[in-house]
Enzyme design. Sequence first.
Site, mmCIF file in Angstrom:
data_model
loop_
_atom_site.group_PDB
_atom_site.id
_atom_site.type_symbol
_atom_site.label_atom_id
_atom_site.label_comp_id
_atom_site.label_asym_id
_atom_site.label_seq_id
_atom_site.Cartn_x
_atom_site.Cartn_y
_atom_site.Cartn_z
ATOM 1 N N CYS A 1 127.417 -6.422 -52.634
ATOM 2 C CA CYS A 1 126.451 -7.098 -53.097
ATOM 3 C C CYS A 1 126.831 -8.186 -54.210
ATOM 4 C CB CYS A 1 125.197 -6.187 -53.589
ATOM 5 S SG CYS A 1 123.743 -7.319 -54.057
ATOM 6 N N ASP B 1 120.634 -8.488 -42.717
ATOM 7 C CA ASP B 1 120.858 -9.042 -44.025
ATOM 8 C C ASP B 1 120.711 -10.489 -44.086
ATOM 9 O OD1 ASP B 1 121.346 -9.677 -46.606
ATOM 10 O OD2 ASP B 1 123.216 -8.604 -46.524
ATOM 11 N N HIS C 1 121.295 -5.088 -45.795
ATOM 12 C CA HIS C 1 122.125 -5.209 -46.798
ATOM 13 C C HIS C 1 122.131 -3.818 -47.699
ATOM 14 C CE1 HIS C 1 123.380 -7.797 -50.485
ATOM 15 N NE2 HIS C 1 122.793 -6.892 -51.216
#
Length: 303
Positions: free
Chosen positions: A190, A238, A269
């Site tokens: 991330c 995502d 994600h």
Amino acid sequence: MTTNNNHKDNFTIPQEAFDWYDEYAHGMIDRRTFMKRLASLAVVGMSTNILASALLPNYAQAEQVSFNDEDITASYETFESPLGLGSVQGYFVKPANLSGTAPAILVVHENRGLNPYIKDVARRAAKAGFIAFAPDILHTLGGYPGNDDEGRKMQRTLDRAKVEQDFIASAKYLKSHELCNGKLGGVGFCFGGYVINMLAARAPEVINAGVPFYGTPAAKELRKNIKSPLMIQLGELDKRVNATWDEYEQDLKANNVDYVMHMYENANHGFHNDSTSRYVQKSADLAWERTITFFNKHLSTAL
């Protein structure tokens, strides 16, 4: 309405809930809006609070390698970062039977500080034969607070330019460590995936291989500096991060970067994070296997 069936319990979480959680976790909506949206979902057998609990991390589920595993040795190391926030502290893990030096891996956390999941990833790297260092960008604020919501709030207060300098300093510190063989890889998740892309572009002489998991690219004007091979790990569902991929790939191709991108089917994600309902074990295991193989290839002293 699409759904995701990867939660460990016996119910299905609607895809909208995963999308809203991603917006919440990245500061696009506040907690009140997030909870209000969850309440709008008619999910049989689940109250809003149960659904929210299912989406939030449970770090008791995240330990794959125990901190007292006999194959590793873990400690904390601190060093000065004059261009950053002042100092950096991180979780340092090495193979217990290490004789001489080994390749090193910088492990970069998400946008909430050094939580137990990221520490476990560092232990997994050491278990695979690497020395690993996972900095906690919240160190100067007292460290990861034990709560992701509070960790996100704390990280947002930090000067972004100094934060990036701290990670550059961390990469240099680890590469020059007495136990490092001079080869440095970086893996991040991330926000940490962004940091790996950023390091490849801003410190190309330091990073020898990078594996960003669902991270956005470095600023466009910096991408021409990338020299290290990259393995890009993305989840099919995502939308936010995947929207940046086409342009990033064009720049990687234009600059003849050695890269590979893996897209994981029906994965959100955060699919590698085994403390959350976004976790997809099959994809996470494959992504980690590919990561270790990639680092073994590119961080060998024989190259």
